[in-house]
Design an enzyme around this catalytic site. Structure first.
Site, PDB file in Angstrom:
ATOM      1  N   SER A  20       0.521  -1.299  -0.034  1.00  0.00           N
ATOM      2  CA  SER A  20       0.021   0.007   0.026  1.00  0.00           C
ATOM      3  C   SER A  20       0.991   1.315   0.007  1.00  0.00           C
ATOM      4  O   SER A  20       2.092   1.085   0.617  1.00  0.00           O
ATOM      5  CB  SER A  20      -1.047  -0.133   1.221  1.00  0.00           C
ATOM      6  OG  SER A  20      -1.526   1.215   1.078  1.00  0.00           O
ATOM      7  N   SER A  22      -0.594   4.198   0.700  1.00  0.00           N
ATOM      8  CA  SER A  22      -1.430   5.179   1.423  1.00  0.00           C
ATOM      9  C   SER A  22      -0.706   5.561   2.724  1.00  0.00           C
ATOM     10  O   SER A  22      -0.495   6.936   2.974  1.00  0.00           O
ATOM     11  CB  SER A  22      -2.930   4.616   1.822  1.00  0.00           C
ATOM     12  OG  SER A  22      -3.741   4.365   0.896  1.00  0.00           O
ATOM     13  N   LYS A  71     -13.685  -4.444   2.045  1.00  0.00           N
ATOM     14  CA  LYS A  71     -14.683  -3.219   1.866  1.00  0.00           C
ATOM     15  C   LYS A  71     -15.953  -3.541   2.045  1.00  0.00           C
ATOM     16  O   LYS A  71     -16.768  -2.616   2.419  1.00  0.00           O
ATOM     17  CB  LYS A  71     -14.334  -2.772   0.406  1.00  0.00           C
ATOM     18  CG  LYS A  71     -12.977  -1.766   0.141  1.00  0.00           C
ATOM     19  CD  LYS A  71     -12.794  -1.380  -1.014  1.00  0.00           C
ATOM     20  CE  LYS A  71     -11.486  -0.799  -1.235  1.00  0.00           C
ATOM     21  NZ  LYS A  71     -11.467   0.152  -2.586  1.00  0.00           N
ATOM     22  N   ILE A 227      -7.891   1.069 -13.637  1.00  0.00           N
ATOM     23  CA  ILE A 227      -7.925   1.430 -12.134  1.00  0.00           C
ATOM     24  C   ILE A 227      -6.768   0.616 -11.623  1.00  0.00           C
ATOM     25  O   ILE A 227      -6.597   0.826 -10.176  1.00  0.00           O
ATOM     26  CB  ILE A 227      -9.101   1.428 -11.487  1.00  0.00           C
ATOM     27  CG1 ILE A 227      -9.602   0.012 -11.300  1.00  0.00           C
ATOM     28  CG2 ILE A 227     -10.380   2.402 -11.959  1.00  0.00           C
ATOM     29  CD1 ILE A 227     -10.637  -0.190 -10.074  1.00  0.00           C
TER      30      ILE A 227
END
Ligand code: ATR
Length: 281
Positions: A20, A22, A71, A227
């Site tokens: 990740s 993030s 999610k 994406i």
């Protein structure tokens, strides 16, 4: 950065989470604005998701992003879900408000803001969205909010695209005039009718993946978005043909920026976030 007794903790729940980006760009944003906070990766095994979410309250973790594969499942463990999560049925952001957990979805926003960098006016556009999973639901939600004219949802399992349409009919009145579910094999029939092509499936992640359709049908007028966080075969063809094209990084940055704003009520420093992971777009 000085960490002290008042440092707030944010993070990301994923499995895996090692790759990740993030933590890098969220930390850069905190540092740039002088916010006393850290953002760390948490590898959460799916069987421990409920405990991990409960731990947010016990450890007073201020907020987390939620990524694959959590999610959808995270929704059942929070106190409240926002309007867009009710429709998309997936959340990527949790805010801890004094022990009360609220889940949001910022993926749709990230997708739209990213796309607008190369295609600012989406109203009345016609779009082909490939895939009918969680990512597709967020992308389609964003496109509907932008008043696009037509969305072809093309999926290997066409029943899933039909289910997406039926789910969205409960929330968007005239959606049956906008969304048309089709099979992957029908893409050549409609491709000349669309302005924008979006891949939301994982096809292309591996270079040896077979193409979703015959990419020779792509023409220079198409804007092409994948994406996935790399230049996939689909994007390579788009580039060769002279199309406007984009990989998954703009969506990643903008979804994270929106999460940051939900947590901090401060404007996210987008350029700093982009730069921290070596992006220039
Ligand atoms: P995400 O949350 O990332 O969208 P998902 O909900 O598991 O992931 O959805 C994956 C999407 O990729 C689906 O549209 C899936 O098609 P099916 O509904 O037919 O399974 C699509 N997908 C995955 N592997 C695929 C493959 N080998 N060929 C075509 N489509 C594929």
């Amino acid at each position: 950065m000085i960490i002290d007794g008042q440092t707030k903790v944010y993070g990301i729940f994923g499995y895996p989470v090692k790759h990740s980006k993030s933590p890098t760009f969220q930390t850069a944003a905190f540092q740039h604005l002088g916010i006393n906070a850290v953002y760390v990766p948490f590898e959460v095994n799916p069987e421990n998701l409920q405990k991990a979410v409960e731990s947010l309250k016990i450890l007073k973790i201020s907020g987390v992003n939620i990524t694959i594969p959590h999610k959808e499942n995270v929704i059942q463990y929070v106190n409240e879900i926002s309007e867009e999560v009710k429709i998309i049925k997936a959340a990527n952001t949790v805010k801890n408000i004094d022990g009360y957990l609220v889940a949001y979805n910022t993926d749709w926003y990230g997708f739209i803001e990213g796309l607008k960098e190369i295609n600012p006016d989406l109203e009345n556009k016609k779009v082909l969205v490939i895939g009918a999973g969680g990512s597709s639901r967020a992308v389609v939600y964003g496109l509907l909010k932008e008043n696009v004219d037509k969305i072809y949802i093309s999926n290997r399992t066409v029943e899933k695209a039909i289910k997406l349409l039926n789910d969205y009919l409960e929330h968007f009145k005239i959606v049956d005039k906008i969304i048309k579910p089709i099979h992957l094999s029908e893409i050549p029939d409609i491709i000349n009718d669309v302005d924008i092509i979006v891949n939301t499936t994982s096809i292309g992640l591996n270079d040896e993946d077979f193409p979703l359709f015959d990419y020779n049908f792509i023409n220079p007028k198409h804007t092409v978005v994948d994406i996935i966080y790399k230049e996939t075969k689909l994007l390579k063809v788009a580039k060769e043909k002279g199309c406007k094209y984009q990989n998954g990084y703009p969506m990643l940055i903008y979804q994270g920026a929106k999460s940051f704003e939900i947590w901090t009520n401060q404007k996210a420093p987008i350029e700093i976030m982009k730069k921290s992971i070596g992006l220039h777009f």
